[in-house]
Design an enzyme around this catalytic site. Structure first.
Site, PDB file in Angstrom:
ATOM      1  N   ASN A 154       1.037   9.898  -9.304  1.00  0.00           N
ATOM      2  CA  ASN A 154       0.893   9.073 -10.503  1.00  0.00           C
ATOM      3  C   ASN A 154      -0.605   9.706 -10.598  1.00  0.00           C
ATOM      4  OD1 ASN A 154       0.256   8.533  -7.689  1.00  0.00           O
ATOM      5  ND2 ASN A 154      -1.486   6.962  -8.375  1.00  0.00           N
ATOM      6  N   CYS A 328     -15.988   7.332  -6.633  1.00  0.00           N
ATOM      7  CA  CYS A 328     -16.407   5.670  -6.968  1.00  0.00           C
ATOM      8  C   CYS A 328     -15.749   5.633  -8.666  1.00  0.00           C
ATOM      9  CB  CYS A 328     -18.193   6.337  -7.920  1.00  0.00           C
ATOM     10  SG  CYS A 328     -18.777   6.900  -6.866  1.00  0.00           S
TER      11      CYS A 328
HETATM   12  C1  LIG Z   1       0.868   2.524  -9.289  1.00  0.00           C
HETATM   13  C2  LIG Z   1       1.714   3.121  -8.465  1.00  0.00           C
HETATM   14  C3  LIG Z   1       2.383   2.275  -7.545  1.00  0.00           C
HETATM   15  C4  LIG Z   1       1.772   0.940  -6.824  1.00  0.00           C
HETATM   16  O1  LIG Z   1       1.686  -0.445  -7.840  1.00  0.00           O
HETATM   17  P1  LIG Z   1       2.024  -1.556  -7.745  1.00  0.00           P
HETATM   18  O2  LIG Z   1       3.025  -2.367  -8.699  1.00  0.00           O
HETATM   19  O3  LIG Z   1       0.975  -1.550  -8.626  1.00  0.00           O
HETATM   20  O4  LIG Z   1       1.796  -1.904  -6.272  1.00  0.00           O
HETATM   21  C5  LIG Z   1       2.863   2.455  -6.149  1.00  0.00           C
HETATM   22  N1  LIG Z   1       3.378   3.757  -6.140  1.00  0.00           N
HETATM   23  C6  LIG Z   1       3.018   4.743  -7.464  1.00  0.00           C
HETATM   24  C7  LIG Z   1       3.301   5.974  -7.485  1.00  0.00           C
HETATM   25  C8  LIG Z   1       2.403   4.521  -7.905  1.00  0.00           C
HETATM   26  O5  LIG Z   1       1.930   4.723  -9.493  1.00  0.00           O
END
Ligand SMILES: *Cc1c(COP(=O)(O)O)cnc(C)c1O
Length: 405
Positions: A154, A328
């Site tokens: 991510n 932050c």
């Molecule tokens: C956004 C994300 C999550 C969390 O997902 P939610 O639906 O917001 O709880 C978990 N893993 C990755 C790689 C993400 O990008």
């Protein structure tokens, strides 16, 4: 004219696609039934809508509808996959293998399992976030029950080779979970082809609503057992009790149907925008470093602008929504554990900016962003004695010190 602020933080969340919203709307009031109400038409109507969504989600990842368990999002899916599998298979072993660059929801679930007596190996990555598959093989022991490796990161967008990993997991008879929150709907994911046993998905990362997601739980071939983490009415084959969020699930299904139809074309468009952004910035600025691998998500670019603070750049760029790996800005106060795991210098971690390009971004927005980021980076660098010193140094090395000073 570009409408500001420009949204370039599509890894944090994405706007709900208008077509998804339209599909959801009737399910708030006209078709408000509880999908678990078996005795009347209101319930049947809701159940039929949920079944259709389940089918769409399954189709996108090449699974069967009965293998899809609805959750509140990828955080919950990751918790259910890791804690649920660890509990169900603890008689077979107590060892889990994951990676240093995983999402907090995976890492913190692992930490919780360590407190319950499980041991966890956190595999390192190379300087662009790639795994060493021999090292992965070496980490698996007789006691290993579960391997959890994300499909795409991510922050830096690096894509893991799921098929190779799946083959290793199958050879060694270890369950393979993948957090695919960033990958599903962006790159092809095939749970059969990749030998994946558990897969986490989130709707709001793919133009669906927030607060809904799914866990794929294999039942074809080797059936996966899980111990639920939420007990109650026995919804979702007993794996996740609680009344289903029907409107959100309908939207999630629609988002998957759209992704399936448009993913290939959209990826080409996002890659072009991402390359345009990178090349535009590299043309205008020196000392810019790309973080992450060439094999990355279509809409992802993560850059470090040496000699500036990502924090200061974001403060100056109120008209472009971005994210930084420095402290932050996120819910946690720590600098990015992902950039740390790449072995990056502290200064470059603090100088990092993540660009997340999505379905609704335009070429004009990318050009606007290039201009704004380049201007602000140059302005901030003018205030930096370190940048001036480095520039003089490199000019001297190039043998043209006079012209610069
Ligand atoms: C956004 C994300 C999550 C969390 O997902 P939610 O639906 O917001 O709880 C978990 N893993 C990755 C790689 C993400 O990008």
């Amino acid at each position: 004219m570009v409408k500001v602020p420009v949204y370039l933080d599509n890894h944090s969340t994405t706007p709900v696609d208008r077509r998804v919203l339209n599909a959801m709307l009737p399910y708030f009031n006209e078709k408000f039934g509880n999908a678990a109400s078996r005795n009347h038409a209101f319930g049947w109507e809701a159940e039929a809508a949920v079944d259709q969504a389940r089918e769409e989600i399954a189709r996108l990842i090449h699974a069967s509808a009965r293998e899809i368990i609805f959750t509140s999002g990828a955080t919950e899916s990751n918790n259910l996959a890791l804690k649920g599998a660890a509990e169900a298979y603890k008689d077979r072993g107590n060892h889990i293998v994951t990676c240093a660059t995983e999402h907090r929801a995976v890492l913190d679930s692992c930490k919780a399992l360590e407190r319950r007596g499980f041991t966890v190996t956190y595999l390192p990555v190379d300087r662009v976030g790639r795994l060493d598959l021999d090292r992965l093989r070496g980490a698996l022991t007789e006691k290993t029950i579960l391997l959890s490796l994300m499909a795409a990161n991510n922050e830096i967008g690096t894509i893991h080779p799921l098929k190779e990993i799946g083959r290793i997991a199958q050879e060694r008879k270890v369950l393979f979970h993948s957090d695919a929150a960033q990958a599903v709907g962006k790159i092809p994911i095939d749970v059969e082809d990749a030998g994946i046993d558990l897969l986490s998905i989130s709707a709001h990362k793919m133009y669906g609503p927030k607060g809904v997601g799914a866990l794929y739980v294999r039942s074809k071939g080797r059936k996966v057992n899980l111990k639920p983490i939420i007990d109650g009415g026995g919804h979702e084959r007993g794996l996740r009790s609680g009344t289903l969020n029907v409107p959100a699930i309908v939207g999630f299904g629609k988002a998957c149907a759209l992704a399936r139809a448009e993913m290939a074309e959209e990826a080409d468009r996002l890659i072009a925008l991402r390359d345009r952004l990178k090349e535009g910035l590299l043309r205008r600025l020196d000392a810019v470093y790309v973080n992450g691998a060439a094999e990355r998500l279509p809409g992802n670019m993560n850059l470090s602008f040496a000699y500036i603070e990502g924090e200061s750049l974001m403060m100056a760029l109120k008209d472009v929504a971005l994210s930084t790996g420095s402290a932050c800005t996120s819910a946690s106060l720590e600098p990015s554990h992902v950039l740390r795991a790449l072995g990056m210098e502290e200064n470059l971690i603090h100088a990092s900016i993540r660009f997340g390009i999505g379905r609704f971004n335009t070429e004009e927005e990318i050009d606007y962003t290039i201009g704004r980021v380049a201007d602000e980076v140059m302005r901030l660098r003018k205030l930096s004695p370190l940048y001036e010193a480095a520039r003089r140094e490199s000019a001297k090395r190039a043998g043209n010190a006079e012209r610069v000073s």
